[in-house]
Write an enzyme that holds these catalytic residues in place. Structure first.
Site, PDB file in Angstrom:
ATOM      1  N   ASP A  78     -20.436  17.756   7.047  1.00 43.75           N
ATOM      2  CA  ASP A  78     -20.686  16.954   5.843  1.00 43.75           C
ATOM      3  C   ASP A  78     -20.356  15.486   6.090  1.00 43.75           C
ATOM      4  OD1 ASP A  78     -21.277  16.443   3.188  1.00 43.75           O
ATOM      5  OD2 ASP A  78     -19.963  18.011   2.399  1.00 43.75           O
ATOM      6  N   ASP A  93     -26.963  19.045  -3.424  1.00 41.53           N
ATOM      7  CA  ASP A  93     -25.896  19.763  -4.128  1.00 41.53           C
ATOM      8  C   ASP A  93     -26.411  20.341  -5.445  1.00 41.53           C
ATOM      9  OD1 ASP A  93     -23.940  19.430  -2.266  1.00 41.53           O
ATOM     10  OD2 ASP A  93     -23.013  17.699  -3.215  1.00 41.53           O
TER      11      ASP A  93
HETATM   12  C1  GLA Z   1     -20.223  17.757  -0.532  1.00 39.92           C
HETATM   13  C2  GLA Z   1     -21.189  18.882  -0.189  1.00 39.92           C
HETATM   14  C3  GLA Z   1     -20.860  20.078  -1.038  1.00 39.92           C
HETATM   15  C4  GLA Z   1     -19.432  20.512  -0.778  1.00 39.92           C
HETATM   16  C5  GLA Z   1     -18.489  19.350  -1.046  1.00 39.92           C
HETATM   17  C6  GLA Z   1     -17.082  19.687  -0.629  1.00 39.92           C
HETATM   18  O1  GLA Z   1     -20.414  17.293  -1.808  1.00 39.92           O
HETATM   19  O2  GLA Z   1     -22.507  18.474  -0.384  1.00 39.92           O
HETATM   20  O3  GLA Z   1     -21.756  21.141  -0.767  1.00 39.92           O
HETATM   21  O4  GLA Z   1     -19.321  20.929   0.559  1.00 39.92           O
HETATM   22  O5  GLA Z   1     -18.883  18.181  -0.347  1.00 39.92           O
HETATM   23  O6  GLA Z   1     -16.208  18.647  -0.862  1.00 39.92           O
END
Ligand code: GLA
Length: 694
Positions: A449, A517
């Site tokens: 990420d 997300d």
């Molecule tokens: C980002 C990712 C999410 C999750 C969060 C965790 O927003 O896109 O899917 O993994 O971080 O903090």
């Protein structure tokens, strides 16, 4: 796939099966564009008229279209190469040196007529996709050279009565929104200045003359393989020329090539098709599978991800419970998301301290990893290697490791700062802990990420601080490449707060992308539609999550959520402990149904279909197997269950519904359509498996 050269006309022709690209060397040794479109022969290319501006005057040169427009002389459009010499002079004048062609790769070497700078234009045919990039080499033994811009390639489409551009816009939770709009007579800039590819624009575009449709019409499309800041400038002039130039970096960055130094740009790939937007997407998908992805023949597993279930409230017992439930539903890969390390009980602390949290995992991660493996699943972990919370041991020890500038604040976003991976020591440290983590715990999968953009992107004390915009991204690439080489079973998902880093560059070393997300199925239909313009279902992670949806508060049937997520790499992301017995049963059946259609969805060709009202669908085809996923979020009174006209069927063949048993002549499926028998009410969906039987 061939490359031919006509020495009399100093003309090259690159051919794929359904497309040709021609360029020539002008009298002044500039490389000019000749043709990009339908197949032609070298003889025909030689007969094509030289493209000059019909509006030439003392204010406008009549020169043709450059393959890479270098600043210098009577050129007034956006420059793809801008150089400032050590003596303060600018611009280049080319001298042709040589060309070489082998394995479908053409290299044309040029030098500046005065200054010791070497430029190589690279062309490589990959099926029907043309890859292009540039390398520059400062041969000066004493002086540096300053690059104000160094693009990968310039592109030009033939003269047409009008031009339209398709591109992708968005933001966090709303990535990959397809926009199709007339090209203004102006310069239009598509860019990311964020150090990441960005949620807001994707370095893909498609040009047509305004008449192309899904399965018909000429389309020219390009995509840049780069995961940091980038810029593509599209330029339409008033007299019928549309060109664009693009590469890494945004405006205002300055890179210095030291004496003897060489710089290579990322690949900017392009394709032409006469088969409409659908054929363009299928050609891209084919290219991604054959020439981009590291392990394209694999079938991606059904994953479970714990993020929406637990947020930061991670415990070993909770994860074990989720893992058992996920395995019961048929998941094949269990991914523990954020919250397992350091003091990471929220967004504010712990990023950078990549050791398992002692209170949460008393004996480390090994027992959980072993349990997940015992349940027959692969084990995955969330990591965010490029970031640090100021409230972390890492930052307390190394406050100078982040991007920062003297006399400037360090802007925090999500309470975090960006590590400067362009620094070799920081990159080495990052690789070190990732390598140990993967090795020691038998990690099969990383969700990598990156949750913020660059700000105050400085590197105090560095000779050429702006190089971090290239160096950081290249370090990410190198670390991923090294991890994959040393841990051959490791698979990686690219994520940046959802779809902030999806591009052909990251896909060269990752296996799938987390496009957003936003897991609401209605929003997701649009996100997947845009994503599919360039990227295949094979890389499109999609979770079924709980209702009301955390992002939109919308409540939808489980079956609808599944049917939308089945159009990619199916995942589960709900709080499985809260699922009812009925949901668990239905969920397990739907996971099993996905496994049946998965080879066709992940390895087949995709045809996007539109129906009446809000009905949309995708038809996947692999040999004789067809899968149709159709979604109808709302229906108005008096509108029954619509039929869906299929495009990818042979009129004289017969197709059998593998579940219902009915048979349909292809001609009927094309003309009146596949009866869908959608359930009444909103959020109706269907999954149909067809086999060509005669
Ligand atoms: C980002 C990712 C999410 C999750 C969060 C965790 O927003 O896109 O899917 O993994 O971080 O903090």
């Amino acid at each position: 796939m061939s490359i031919s050269f006509d020495p009399d006309n100093r003309l090259w022709l690159l051919c794929g099966a359904t497309t040709a690209y021609a360029l020539r060397l002008d009298q002044d040794d500039t490389v000019r564009h000749v043709h990009w479109g339908a197949p032609i022969s070298l003889d025909q290319a030689a007969l094509l008229p030289t493209r000059v501006s019909p509006a030439a005057s003392s204010f406008e040169a009549d020169a043709g279209v450059d393959e890479l427009t270098a600043d210098g002389g009577a050129r007034f459009g956006p420059a793809g190469l801008q150089v400032r010499w050590a003596d303060g002079g600018r611009g280049v004048e080319w001298r042709y040196l040589r060309h070489e062609a082998d394995d479908g790769h053409l290299r044309i070497e040029l030098a500046d007529r005065y200054y010791p700078l070497r430029l190589t234009l690279h062309y490589r045919m990959r099926g029907d996709v043309l890859e292009r990039w540039t390398s520059v080499h400062n041969l000066d033994e004493r002086d540096p050279v300053t690059l104000l811009r160094c693009d990968s390639a310039g592109w030009a489409v033939p003269e047409r009565p009008d031009y339209r551009v398709s591109h992708l816009v968005g933001g966090w939770n709303s990535e990959f929104q397809l926009r199709r709009t007339a090209v203004p007579v102006a310069e239009t800039v598509f860019t990311s200045r964020r150090g990441l590819t960005s949620h807001h624009a994707n370095p893909w575009l498609a040009i047509d003359d305004g008449t192309a449709v899904e399965e018909h019409g000429e389309v020219w499309s390009t995509a840049l393989a780069w995961s940091g800041s980038w810029r593509v400038t599209l330029h339409r002039d008033p007299v019928g020329r549309t060109t664009w130039t693009g590469g890494f970096g945004h405006e205002g960055l300055v890179w210095t090539l030291a004496p003897g130094e060489r710089l290579e740009t990322p690949i900017f790939a392009g394709l032409y098709t006469a088969g409409g937007f659908g054929a363009a997407s299928r050609a891209w998908h084919d290219y991604v599978r054959r020439h981009v992805l590291p392990d394209p023949d694999e079938t991606r597993p059904v994953l479970y991800n714990s993020w929406e279930a637990t947020g930061f409230d991670v415990t070993e017992e909770g994860q074990r419970d989720l893992a058992r439930r996920a395995a019961d539903l048929g998941a094949e890969l269990f991914v523990m998301d954020d919250g397992w390390f350091g003091a990471r009980s929220g967004e504010h602390a712990g990023l950078g301290d990549w050791t398992p949290n002692q209170d949460r995992f008393r004996y480390g991660l090994t027992p959980l990893a072993a349990e997940v493996h015992r349940l027959g699943m692969a084990f995955g972990l969330w990591v965010e290697p490029e970031m640090v919370n100021p409230d972390s041991d890492l930052y307390r020890a190394h406050p100078d490791w982040v991007l920062h500038m003297a006399h400037r604040r360090r802007t925090e976003m999500r309470h975090q700062l960006v590590l400067n991976l362009a620094r070799p020591d920081v990159a080495e440290w990052t690789h070190g802990w990732l390598d140990a983590l993967v090795g020691e715990h038998g990690v099969d999968f990383l969700k990598w990420d990156a949750n913020r953009a660059f700000t105050e992107a400085g590197w105090p004390g560095a000779d050429d601080p702006d190089r971090l915009w290239i160096g950081h991204t290249r370090a990410v690439y190198r670390i991923m490449d090294r991890l994959r080489a040393d841990h051959p079973g490791l698979r990686i998902e690219a994520c940046a707060g959802g779809g902030g880093r999806a591009d052909l560059g990251i896909l060269t070393r990752t296996d799938q992308v987390w496009p957003s997300d936003n897991t609401d199925p209605v929003d997701r239909i649009g996100i997947q539609h845009g994503f599919s313009q360039l990227y295949p279902a094979r890389v499109s992670g999609a979770w079924v999550t709980d209702c009301p949806n955390v992002t939109t508060a919308r409540t939808t049937p489980l079956r609808f959520r599944f049917h939308v997520a089945m159009a990619g790499v199916l995942g589960l992301g709900g709080d499985l402990g809260a699922w009812s017995e009925r949901d668990r049963k239905e969920g397990a059946e739907l996971v099993a149904a996905y496994k049946l259609i998965r080879p066709v969805v992940q390895h087949g060709q995709a045809y996007r279909l539109g129906g009446s009202g809000t009905l949309t669908a995708v038809q996947y085809v692999l040999d004789d197997e067809h899968v149709v996923l159709a979604w109808c979020p709302t229906r108005r009174f008096g509108h029954g269950s619509p039929a869906l006209r299929l495009t990818a069927v042979q009129p004289d063949a017969v197709y059998r519904d593998l579940d219902g048993g009915a048979t349909y002549p292809g001609a009927l499926l094309r003309e009146s359509g596949l009866p869908l028998d959608l359930p009444a009410g909103d959020y109706a969906s269907a999954l149909v498996r067809l086999r060509r039987v005669a």
